[in-house]
Write a protein that holds these residues in place. Structure first.
Motif, PDB file in Angstrom:
ATOM      1  N   VAL A  27      30.849  30.940  64.691  1.00  0.00           N
ATOM      2  CA  VAL A  27      30.450  32.237  65.254  1.00  0.00           C
ATOM      3  C   VAL A  27      29.193  32.751  64.563  1.00  0.00           C
ATOM      4  O   VAL A  27      28.267  33.254  65.205  1.00  0.00           O
ATOM      5  N   LEU A  28      29.139  32.625  63.245  1.00  0.00           N
ATOM      6  CA  LEU A  28      27.971  33.092  62.496  1.00  0.00           C
ATOM      7  C   LEU A  28      26.782  32.164  62.666  1.00  0.00           C
ATOM      8  O   LEU A  28      25.650  32.613  62.895  1.00  0.00           O
ATOM      9  N   LEU A  29      27.018  30.864  62.560  1.00  0.00           N
ATOM     10  CA  LEU A  29      25.921  29.908  62.643  1.00  0.00           C
ATOM     11  C   LEU A  29      25.361  29.772  64.052  1.00  0.00           C
ATOM     12  O   LEU A  29      24.217  29.363  64.226  1.00  0.00           O
ATOM     13  N   GLY A  30      26.156  30.086  65.067  1.00  0.00           N
ATOM     14  CA  GLY A  30      25.718  29.910  66.449  1.00  0.00           C
ATOM     15  C   GLY A  30      25.004  31.100  67.039  1.00  0.00           C
ATOM     16  O   GLY A  30      24.681  31.085  68.238  1.00  0.00           O
ATOM     17  N   ALA A  64      19.926  33.501  61.375  1.00  0.00           N
ATOM     18  CA  ALA A  64      21.353  33.174  61.481  1.00  0.00           C
ATOM     19  C   ALA A  64      21.843  32.396  60.267  1.00  0.00           C
ATOM     20  O   ALA A  64      22.869  32.730  59.659  1.00  0.00           O
ATOM     21  N   GLY A  65      21.128  31.352  59.878  1.00  0.00           N
ATOM     22  CA  GLY A  65      21.551  30.562  58.730  1.00  0.00           C
ATOM     23  C   GLY A  65      21.489  31.356  57.443  1.00  0.00           C
ATOM     24  O   GLY A  65      22.413  31.301  56.605  1.00  0.00           O
ATOM     25  N   GLU A  66      20.414  32.097  57.241  1.00  0.00           N
ATOM     26  CA  GLU A  66      20.258  32.907  56.033  1.00  0.00           C
ATOM     27  C   GLU A  66      21.337  33.976  55.936  1.00  0.00           C
ATOM     28  O   GLU A  66      21.920  34.204  54.868  1.00  0.00           O
ATOM     29  N   GLU A  67      21.624  34.636  57.065  1.00  0.00           N
ATOM     30  CA  GLU A  67      22.638  35.687  57.066  1.00  0.00           C
ATOM     31  C   GLU A  67      24.033  35.114  56.882  1.00  0.00           C
ATOM     32  O   GLU A  67      24.879  35.708  56.198  1.00  0.00           O
TER      33      GLU A  67
END
Length: 725
Positions: free
Chosen positions: A553-556, A562-565
Motif C-alpha cells: 500500500v505504501l510502496l505502490g 513513495a519509497g522515501e516516505e
C-alpha cells in the motif's frame, strides 16, 4: 522592485483604487493640504474664531516632531500591493507608534489593520500622506529580524508579506497584553556531560560549539530508541549556556510533549515554553508574548513556531523533516525546513535537522556543504538497531507457500506469539478505518457508488457498503461489469486488523491508535497495539517486536516520494522496538527501501535517491512550481510570467475534483456539484536549482499583473510542493 516610499514608482493596477486618504496612493486628503481631519468634513462644520487665529482648524492633526513618517505593512494580500506604505504619525500617537506595533490605517477608503515596520524622517512619496488612525496596541509584536525573515520567505515562495505575517504573529488578546510579565527564571547552567551525544563521534564537538556561541549546522541521523528527546534537550541547554536562544519545531503535539518533558528535566521549570494549536488562543498568545519579551529564551512547538521571535537565536532544531504534517496548508505554503535554514543563515545560528531516517532534501544540504552529517558509527548502529526480516522472499516462500500472498504470514504470526511473552507488540497498518476499499467478489472490479462513482467502504462487519464521497448507502449494489452482488476487501484498515488479531490471539488485549484516538504511552504489559503511521505510542522499555503490514500500500502510491516516505514510516515504527528485537516487514526483500531498512542505512538510500532525481530533474535537485486553476487562468498567468530561459513547463493536465460530502462527483463522476464546477488543471514549471529565485520572482510578478487586472479566477502557486502527482 516595489517602491517603499509610497508613490514614486507606478504599480500596475494601483490607479484603479478609489482615490482617498490611503497612504502611498497619492490621493487628496479631505482635510486639506498635508492634513487629514479626524472628524467628518461637511458644510455644517464651521470654523471658530480661535481656530482661525491660531492658524489651523480645530480637530486637525499635526505630525510628530521626530520621525514623523511611519512605514506600515498593510494587511492586504493582493500581490500588486505587496509593499510598505507611508503614513504620518500624529503627535497624540507619537509615544505609542513604536516599530512593530499594530495600527489601524485608511487604505483605499477603508479602515484596515497593519503593522508599523519603522519610522523615518521623511517619505519619498510625492503626494499627500494620510495619518495613522489609531494604534491598536503599543506592544511591539513584530521583531525586526522576523520582519526581514517574513519578507525573504514571501519572496522565496512567491507569496505576499501579509500572508507570511498571518502565519508568524498570532491574533491579539488585550487582556493578555495587560498582564504583568512573569519574573525571569534563575539561570542554571547545564552539566558538561554530552549525554546521548557521546554515541556520535562528532556529538561532543557539536555541543561544544553551541556552548561557545558558534553556529554548527548538522543533519542528524538519530540512533533508534527514546534518547533522541534527551539529545535535543542537551543541545538546547548547551545553546542557553552559550548565552543564546533556541527554537525547536516538531511535527505534532505528542512529540512536543515528549521534548517538553525532556527540557524540564534538563533545564528546570520556566526556562522554555511550548507553542501548539491545542493550547487555545489565550494561552498561546501569553506564551508567544513571553518569547517576544525575552522572558523565555527557548521554545518548542509545532509548525507555526518556526516564526517564534526568539531573541538572539543560537540554534534551530527540526525533527523528522520528512513528515507531511510539516507542510503548511496556508499561503504561501512555507516548509519549516526552508524557513529554519533561512533563520539560521540570517542570525548566524546553529542548525540541527534530525530524524531516524534522512530525506533527500536534508541530503542536499549535506552535499552542498551547508551542513555536515552527524551519525553514529556502524558498530553502535548494529548494537541499537532491531533485526528486520522481510516476508515474500525466496527463503520464506520455500518454508511457507502462502508467504507471498498472505497478509499475516507464518513468520509474522510466530514472531508476534513469541514476542508477546516478553512485552507488547506493535502492528503498523497503513490505512485507518475498517475496510476502506472494496471490489467485486467475482471479477475484482473496484466497487463504486452508483450516484457519484465514489469508492465504497465498510465501517464494520455488519454494516452495509457506503460511499466515501457522498455518504450514500449502497445496500443494493451489484457489479456493473459482471452483475455479481457480493464484495471483497481490497484494503484492510486498522479496525479490521485489530478484529482479526483478536481472533488469532485470544486472551491478548488488542489496542488501537489512530486519528480517532491516539495512545500517548504504553506500559510494559503484553498487548497487541494496532496503529496507523505516525500514531505509534512509545512503550515502556520498548516493544518486544513489530509487524509492518501491507507494505504494498505504501510502496505502490503514485508519488515521487513513495519509497522515501515508506522507509521513513517503517523506521519510525521500528525505532520503537528494543535493540535486536524482531521486526517483520510485509514486503519483498529485494526492494531498495526494504534493503535500507534491513541494514538500517537510510543515508545510502537517500544519496541514491537524490542522484536519481538529479538525473531526471526532480526536486530537490531542481526547483518546481505548481500552478493550479482553470485552464484560461493558467494560460493567462504563464503568458504574463517572464520565466527563466531554462524553465520547462510540464502540462497543464486536468486534476481530479476534490471529494465532498454533498454529492459531488469524483474522478469520472456523472453528477453532483463538481459537474457544475469549472474545470481545473495543474501545470508544473521546472527550473535548475540555481534559478529558483528567478522563478519565484517571475510568478509573483505575473500574479501581481493578474491581481491588478482584477482577474476573476485565482491561480494557486506553490513553490516546491510536497506532492507533484
Amino acid at each position: 522592485m516595489a517602491n517603499e516610499g509610497g508613490g514614486a514608482e507606478l504599480i500596475p493596477g494601483l490607479d484603479d483604487l478609489p482615490r482617498g486618504p490611503a497612504g502611498g496612493t497619492g490621493g487628496e486628503a479631505p482635510g486639506g493640504a498635508g492634513e487629514v481631519s479626524d472628524k467628518p468634513q461637511g458644510k455644517n462644520q464651521a470654523k471658530k474664531p480661535s481656530a482661525r487665529k491660531s492658524g489651523r482648524r480645530k480637530g486637525t492633526r499635526e505630525p510628530a516632531a521626530e520621525l514623523p513618517v511611519a512605514r506600515v505593512a498593510v494587511d492586504m494580500s493582493l500581490p500588486h500591493l505587496d509593499r510598505p506604505f507611508d503614513y504620518l504619525v500624529p503627535t497624540e500617537l507619537d509615544a505609542k507608534a513604536v516599530p512593530g506595533c499594530r495600527v489601524r490605517v485608511r487604505f483605499a477608503g477603508q479602515l484596515v489593520d497593519g503593522l508599523l515596520l519603522e519610522r523615518v524622517p521623511e517619505s519619498d512619496h510625492e503626494g499627500r500622506l494620510s495619518y495613522i488612525e489609531r494604534v491598536t496596541s503599543p506592544e511591539p509584536v513584530l521583531a525586526p529580524d522576523v520582519a526581514a525573515l517574513a519578507r525573504e520567505v514571501a519572496d522565496r515562495y512567491a507569496g505576499t508579506f501579509a500572508d507570511v505575517l498571518r502565519l508568524a504573529i498570532p491574533p491579539r488578546h488585550a487582556r493578555v497584553e495587560a498582564e504583568p510579565p512573569p519574573e525571569p527564571p534563575e539561570e542554571s547552567p547545564a552539566g558538561e556531560s554530552p549525554g546521548p551525544w557521546a554515541h556520535y563521534p562528532a556529538g561532543p564537538s557539536f555541543l561544544g560549539a553551541l556552548r561557545e556561541g558558534r553556529a554548527p549546522r548538522a543533519v542528524w541521523t538519530a540512533l533508534p530508541g527514546p534518547d533522541w528527546t534527551t539529545a535535543i534537550a542537551r543541545a538546547v541547554a548547551a545553546t542557553l549556556d552559550g548565552g543564546r536562544g533556541a527554537l525547536v519545531v516538531m511535527a505534532d503535539g505528542r512529540d512536543v510533549a515528549r521534548v517538553d518533558a525532556a527540557l524540564k528535566d534538563e533545564l528546570g521549570d520556566g526556562r522554555h515554553v511550548t507553542l501548539t494549536a491545542a493550547q487555545g488562543p489565550t494561552v498561546r498568545y501569553r506564551r508567544w508574548l513571553a518569547i517576544r519579551r525575552g522572558t523565555a529564551r527557548a521554545v518548542v512547538g509545532t509548525r507555526a513556531a518556526m516564526f517564534a521571535p526568539v531573541a538572539d537565536l543560537g540554534l534551530v532544531v527540526l525533527w523528522d523533516d520528512g513528515d507531511d504534517v510539516h507542510a503548511e496548508p496556508h499561503a504561501p505554503y512555507p516548509h519549516p525546513r526552508e524557513v529554519l535554514a533561512l533563520r539560521a543563515h540570517r542570525a548566524g545560528a546553529g542548525a540541527l535537522i534530525g530524524g531516524f531516517t534522512r530525506t533527500t532534501d536534508a541530503t542536499q544540504l549535506v552535499e552542498t556543504g551547508w551542513a555536515h552529517a552527524l551519525v553514529a558509527d556502524r558498530t553502535r548502529i548494529r548494537a541499537a538497531m532491531p533485526r528486520v526480516r522481510p516476508v515474500g522472499d525466496d527463503a520464506e516462500v520455500s518454508r511457507d507457500s502462502a508467504a507471498r500472498t498472505a497478509r499475516l504470514t507464518h513468520l509474522a504470526f510466530e514472531t508476534a506469539r513469541q514476542a508477546l511473552k516478553d512485552g507488547p507488540v506493535l502492528v503498523q497498518v497503513p490505512r485507518r478505518g475498517y475496510v476502506p476499499g472494496l471490489a467485486c467478489g467475482r471479477c475484482r472490479s473496484p466497487a463504486r457508488c452508483g450516484a457519484c462513482q465514489g469508492p465504497l467502504a465498510l465501517t464494520s462487519s455488519h454494516a452495509a457498503p457506503f460511499c466515501r464521497w457522498c455518504g450514500r448507502i449502497a445496500g443494493d449494489w451489484h457489479c456493473p461489469e459482471c452483475g455479481h452482488f457480493q464484495v471483497r476487501a481490497v484494503v484492510v484498515g486498522a479496525k479490521r486488523t485489530a478484529e482479526e488479531l483478536g481472533r488469532a490471539f485470544p486472551g491478548v488485549p488488542v489496542r488501537t491508535s489512530g486519528r480517532d484516538a491516539v495512545l500517548e504511552r504504553l506500559g510494559a504489559e503484553r498487548a497487541l497495539v494496532v496503529a496507523t503511521p505516525g500514531a505509534e505510542p512509545p512503550a515502556e522499555g520498548g516493544y518486544a517486536a513489530a509487524l509492518l503490514l501491507d507494505g504494498w500500500v505504501l510502496l505502490g502510491r503514485a508519488d515521487l516520494r513513495a519509497g522515501e516516505e515508506t522507509l521513513r514510516r517503517w523506521m519510525n515504527a521500528a525505532a520503537l522496538v528494543r535493540p535486536s528485537g524482531p521486526v517483520v516487514v510485509a514486503a519483498d526483500g529485494s526492494l531498495p527501501p526494504v534493503q535500507a531498512l534491513i541494514r538500517w542505512d537510510p543515508i545510502t538510500y537517500a544519496e541514491r535517491e537524490l542522484a536519481e532525481r538529479r538525473e531526471v530533474g526532480f526536486p530537490p535537485a531542481a526547483r518546481m512550481a505548481s500552478l493550479t486553476g482553470t485552464p484560461a487562468a493558467i494560460r493567462d498567468l504563464l503568458a504574463d510570467a517572464r520565466l527563466p530561459e531554462e524553465a520547462e513547463i510540464l502540462g497543464p493536465v486536468p486534476i481530479a475534483a476534490p471529494a465532498a460530502p454533498s454529492g459531488a462527483a469524483g474522478p469520472g463522476g456523472t453528477g453532483g456539484t463538481d459537474a457544475e464546477a469549472p474545470e481545473r488543471e495543474r501545470a508544473l514549471v521546472r527550473v535548475p536549482r540555481a534559478q529558483g529565485a528567478q522563478l519565484a520572482r517571475a510568478l509573483k510578478e505575473a500574479q501581481g499583473v493578474r491581481s491588478a487586472r482584477k482577474a476573476a479566477d485565482v491561480v494557486r502557486v506553490q513553490i516546491d510542493p510536497l506532492e507533484l502527482i
